[in-house]
Design an enzyme around this catalytic site. Structure first.
Site, PDB file in Angstrom:
ATOM      1  N   SER A   1      34.105  49.352  67.321  1.00 62.39           N
ATOM      2  CA  SER A   1      34.939  49.165  66.127  1.00 62.39           C
ATOM      3  C   SER A   1      34.357  48.206  65.112  1.00 62.39           C
ATOM      4  O   SER A   1      34.933  48.028  64.054  1.00 62.39           O
ATOM      5  CB  SER A   1      36.325  48.646  66.527  1.00 62.39           C
ATOM      6  OG  SER A   1      37.006  49.579  67.309  1.00 62.39           O
TER       7      SER A   1
ATOM      8  N   LYS B   1      45.443  46.983  64.990  1.00 67.26           N
ATOM      9  CA  LYS B   1      44.530  46.280  64.076  1.00 67.26           C
ATOM     10  C   LYS B   1      45.202  46.002  62.733  1.00 67.26           C
ATOM     11  O   LYS B   1      45.055  44.910  62.170  1.00 67.26           O
ATOM     12  CB  LYS B   1      43.251  47.092  63.902  1.00 67.26           C
ATOM     13  CG  LYS B   1      42.424  47.148  65.179  1.00 67.26           C
ATOM     14  CD  LYS B   1      41.290  48.138  65.076  1.00 67.26           C
ATOM     15  CE  LYS B   1      40.575  48.210  66.431  1.00 67.26           C
ATOM     16  NZ  LYS B   1      39.566  49.243  66.473  1.00 67.26           N
TER      17      LYS B   1
END
EC number: 3.4.21.53
Length: 186
Positions: free
Chosen positions: A77, A120
């Site tokens: 990520s 997130k």
């Protein structure tokens, strides 16, 4: 509740073109850092990062650090974040202070989708960040995020590193030449 934000720091010093990575990183994060360096080196002229030399790492070592070293960090990520951090370091330009970034990269500069978008985004919102750069292919994941959180944030959906770079810096991140749009089935 959501996840946590992760910070990344970079410094540059005289050296032999070495990359040092610290902060309890797993193999996938290390690969992301090496991909980021390779992409930046191959695109250094395009983004005016060479200062008159062919390789921006010539005579330079780079240290990337992910604070909170006691916490193991791994997963695909952080590639986009690392590119933007290193572009800031090599250009001397500051990344916007209100931006959160996620996404993985390819050597061709494509931004790949990642998991955990809801967590997130919630973490970015809790940290009072205002702009969130996520992969274009994760746009559908915003349906999982409460409307009041979505309303507070400016989302930028990036398909390429060029789009991510332009969103991360005030005034964009100009290139010396305009790019052809990269098309891929990835």
């Amino acid at each position: 509740m959501g996840g946590e934000i992760m910070f990344v720091e970079a410094s540059r010093m005289e050296g032999e073109g070495q990359l040092t990575l610290t902060g309890q990183l797993g193999d996938v994060m290390k690969e992301s850092a090496h991909l980021a360096i390779s992409w930046l080196r191959s695109n250094a002229k395009t983004y005016l990062l060479t200062n008159g030399i062919a390789d921006p790492l010539e005579g330079t070592d780079i240290h990337l650090h992910f604070p909170a070293g006691a916490v193991t960090k791994d997963g695909p990520s952080a590639g986009v974040t690392i590119v933007i951090c290193l572009a800031s370091l090599l250009s001397g330009r500051l990344v916007r202070s209100d931006v959160a970034i996620t996404g993985e990269i390819t050597l061709r500069g494509l931004v790949l989708p990642v998991g955990g978008i809801k967590d997130k985004v919630l973490a970015a919102h809790r940290a009072n960040l205002k702009r969130v750069i996520i992969p274009k292919r994760n746009e559908k994941d915003l349906e999982e995020i409460p409307p009041h959180v979505r309303a507070d944030l400016d989302f930028v959906f990036a398909s390429t590193l060029d789009e991510a770079l332009n969103a991360a810096f005030d005034g964009g991140f100009p290139a010396a030449v305009s790019h052809l749009q990269v098309v891929s089935k990835l």
